[in-house]
Design a protein around this motif. Structure first.
Motif, PDB file in Angstrom:
ATOM      1  N   ASP A  13       0.836  -1.207   0.000  1.00 19.05           N
ATOM      2  CA  ASP A  13       0.000   0.000   0.000  1.00 19.05           C
ATOM      3  C   ASP A  13       0.871   1.257   0.000  1.00 19.05           C
ATOM      4  O   ASP A  13       0.635   2.200  -0.777  1.00 19.05           O
ATOM      5  N   SER A  24      -3.054   7.928   0.533  1.00 21.42           N
ATOM      6  CA  SER A  24      -3.711   6.740   1.078  1.00 21.42           C
ATOM      7  C   SER A  24      -5.228   6.870   0.964  1.00 21.42           C
ATOM      8  O   SER A  24      -5.938   5.865   0.821  1.00 21.42           O
ATOM      9  N   THR A  25      -5.732   8.095   0.987  1.00 23.62           N
ATOM     10  CA  THR A  25      -7.167   8.326   0.811  1.00 23.62           C
ATOM     11  C   THR A  25      -7.597   7.948  -0.608  1.00 23.62           C
ATOM     12  O   THR A  25      -8.669   7.360  -0.807  1.00 23.62           O
ATOM     13  N   MET A  28      -7.772   4.239  -0.779  1.00 19.97           N
ATOM     14  CA  MET A  28      -8.997   3.781  -0.119  1.00 19.97           C
ATOM     15  C   MET A  28     -10.201   3.990  -1.029  1.00 19.97           C
ATOM     16  O   MET A  28     -11.087   3.131  -1.118  1.00 19.97           O
ATOM     17  N   ASN A  58      -9.159   1.901   8.898  1.00 20.54           N
ATOM     18  CA  ASN A  58      -9.154   1.941   7.436  1.00 20.54           C
ATOM     19  C   ASN A  58     -10.139   0.965   6.813  1.00 20.54           C
ATOM     20  O   ASN A  58     -10.656   1.225   5.727  1.00 20.54           O
ATOM     21  N   GLY A  61     -13.157   2.827   6.765  1.00 18.43           N
ATOM     22  CA  GLY A  61     -13.101   3.822   5.701  1.00 18.43           C
ATOM     23  C   GLY A  61     -13.478   3.224   4.355  1.00 18.43           C
ATOM     24  O   GLY A  61     -14.192   3.849   3.555  1.00 18.43           O
ATOM     25  N   ASP A  62     -13.013   2.000   4.079  1.00 16.89           N
ATOM     26  CA  ASP A  62     -13.416   1.304   2.850  1.00 16.89           C
ATOM     27  C   ASP A  62     -14.933   1.143   2.799  1.00 16.89           C
ATOM     28  O   ASP A  62     -15.568   1.335   1.759  1.00 16.89           O
ATOM     29  N   SER A  89      -8.927   6.590  12.251  1.00 17.51           N
ATOM     30  CA  SER A  89      -7.877   6.834  11.265  1.00 17.51           C
ATOM     31  C   SER A  89      -8.194   8.085  10.462  1.00 17.51           C
ATOM     32  O   SER A  89      -9.362   8.476  10.312  1.00 17.51           O
ATOM     33  N   ASP A  91      -8.003   8.581   7.239  1.00 13.74           N
ATOM     34  CA  ASP A  91      -8.788   8.302   6.033  1.00 13.74           C
ATOM     35  C   ASP A  91     -10.242   7.958   6.367  1.00 13.74           C
ATOM     36  O   ASP A  91     -11.148   8.251   5.584  1.00 13.74           O
ATOM     37  N   PHE A  92     -10.454   7.355   7.541  1.00 20.85           N
ATOM     38  CA  PHE A  92     -11.838   7.129   7.981  1.00 20.85           C
ATOM     39  C   PHE A  92     -12.552   8.462   8.146  1.00 20.85           C
ATOM     40  O   PHE A  92     -13.687   8.641   7.677  1.00 20.85           O
TER      41      PHE A  92
END
Length: 518
Positions: A13, A24-25, A28, A58, A61-62, A89, A91-92
């Motif tokens: 990743d 990273s976003t 995701m 994460n 987040g997905d 997180s 990204d969440f």
């Protein structure tokens, strides 16, 4: 197919984000979108209630990305946040804000049993609570939520891995794991999908391509490989037009005792059907007539003893020897076994009582040639390496044993695993029909017959396990699970070979102008 470890997936990743110059976003978003595409292709807008349960890391987040796309495409979605910690997180949080921008029906925060929503059997649950990074026991109220999922009898789709399931260690409480009907796994499947104690937590799985760096995927060495047709086909050795039986080796099967000559017959037939050029069997005198009558292709050498093997002596030079099938563990047989090992120079495949003899007298392990293949069933394996706490403990002990003695060991099961030192090769063929007397003798014969043809013992073992299972998979179409017997596996071995070169059938295409198949 490679099975990446948790650490390798994290590294992939990170490397992908750096090389593709994305955040990273963004990665995701790509993962959540792929999950949506998978669902959308199958649901085509159906208004079945979809309950998306998101953790606060994460994996959650997905789930939020998926829920957002489902909402914007008009699906009937309920989104829930499993509020199990204060740590969220980055990204969440970004995707939590994004989903609030596309709907007035904001995600519902769950924090106790009173908050559990009603779920009907015809609904769909999406499990995006915990991913591969879970490293602590599941809270009691979250465990009750997972039990609520299961009690609803709704179809459950897990993202990457069923929540509560660790990718690299055993679990202690089955109620603390989501029981998924299907898992969409990123980059590769997880080893736990194939182990006896944990495979039950996902009925089916599929790998989703989320665009990880191709160089990383191709060049990263993994400890575990999943073995299917595409993995074994490159190892297949074709035959030349002018080849002859002398080029495919002389296999010797040593075994049998009074009442167990059938085991030698099965192993010998399997070795010849796997492609060995010549086959000889060394048996007690009582085995001479049965073998000559039932298997005319074999040459038979006998001991001087009528009922058991007491001395192993022959005047041929075998390419490979399959040893121990139905031989028993009589004191005289053990002495003959030891005397043979002290002088033997040929590659060995050892099964059944041969392994039991090694377990009784472990000093004999020093006499085995490097890359000798051991094919124990579970109880024989236990006698060899000792008891184990769980599947991961078993794998650890087998790897340690393999490295110490430089042996290839088969762990038989629904997904038979070949172990050589630190590497695991997980087979994908086979079915419950193989739970029948003699199927292990057939496997020993197949592997021995492949080594006879100059396959390396490790390649022969991986290939042999695959062919054994594939033959059974083809045979059950005619016999079913209950009526499959070991002889059928030999009879269908040729079809298993032919299947290596079959192309998957393409669905008929339609002419867009007249709708007729063409």
């Amino acid at each position: 197919m490679k099975i990446f470890s948790k650490e390798q997936i994290y590294a992939g990743d990170k490397l992908t984000a750096e090389k593709q110059q994305i955040s990273s976003t963004d990665l995701m978003e790509r993962a959540g979108t792929q999950i949506f595409n998978w669902m959308h292709m199958r649901m085509q807008g159906a208004q079945v209630p979809i309950h998306v349960f998101c953790g606060i890391g994460n994996n959650g987040g997905d789930g939020l990305v998926l829920a957002r796309h489902l909402i914007t495409h008009g699906y009937n979605v309920n989104t829930f946040i499993i509020n199990c910690s204060d740590k969220r997180s980055k990204d969440f949080l970004i995707n939590y804000d994004r989903i609030k921008n596309v709907t007035k029906k904001w995600p519902v925060l769950l924090s106790c049993a009173e908050d559990f929503p009603e779920i009907n059997p015809d609904d769909i649950i999406v499990d995006a609570v915990f991913g591969i990074g879970l490293n602590r026991p599941v809270d009691e109220w979250v465990k009750n939520l997972f039990k609520h999922f299961r009690a609803s009898k709704a179809f459950t789709l897990a993202i990457d891995i069923p929540s509560g399931l660790f990718p690299d260690k055993a679990i202690e409480d089955e109620d603390a794991v989501v029981w998924a009907g299907f898992t969409l796994s990123f980059a590769s499947p997880k080893l736990v999908f194939f182990l006896p104690e944990t495979a039950k937590y996902t009925v089916q799985w599929e790998v989703l391509d989320i665009g990880l760096d191709q160089e990383f995927l191709f060049t990263t060495e993994t400890e575990v490989e999943l073995i299917g047709k595409h993995e074994v086909l490159p190892n297949y050795i074709p035959r030349e037009k002018f080849s002859h039986k002398g080029q495919f080796g002389h296999t010797l099967i040593i075994g049998g005792s009074y009442g167990k000559i059938g085991a030698v017959t099965l192993a010998s037939r399997a070795a010849l059907s796997a492609g060995a050029g010549l086959i000889s069997a060394f048996v007690p005198k009582c085995g001479y007539t049965p073998l000559q009558a039932s298997f005319p292709e074999a040459m038979v050498i006998t001991d001087t003893n009528e009922e058991k093997i007491t001395s192993i002596s022959f005047d041929i030079e075998p390419t490979v020897i399959g040893l121990g099938i139905g031989v028993g563990t009589d004191t005289d047989t053990i002495k003959a076994f030891e005397a043979f090992l002290k002088t033997n120079k040929a590659p060995l495949v050892i099964d059944a009582d041969g392994i039991n003899i090694l377990s009784k007298k472990k000093t004999l392990l020093k006499l085995l040639p490097e890359a000798t293949v051991l094919t124990p069933h579970p109880k024989e394996l236990e006698r060899l390496i000792g008891t184990w706490k769980d599947d991961f403990d078993k794998l650890k002990k087998v790897k340690t044993f393999s490295k110490k003695h430089k042996l290839i060991i088969i762990i038989k099961g629904a997904n038979t695993i070949t172990v050589f030192e630190d590497k695991l090769y997980v087979n994908t063929t086979g079915n419950p029909g193989l739970s029948t007397a003699g199927s292990g003798d057939v496997l020993t014969g197949i592997i021995t017959g492949l080594i006879s043809q100059n396959y390396h013992p490790l390649t022969a073992t991986i290939f042999g396990v695959y062919l054994h299972g594939k033959s059974a998979d083809i045979a059950i179409e005619d016999f079913g699970y209950q009526s499959l017997i070991a002889s059928h596996v030999i009879d269908y071995l040729g079809e298993a070979y032919l299947d290596l070169f079959k192309q998957p059938e393409q669905p008929p295409q339609q002419n867009p102008e007249d709708g007729n198949e063409q």
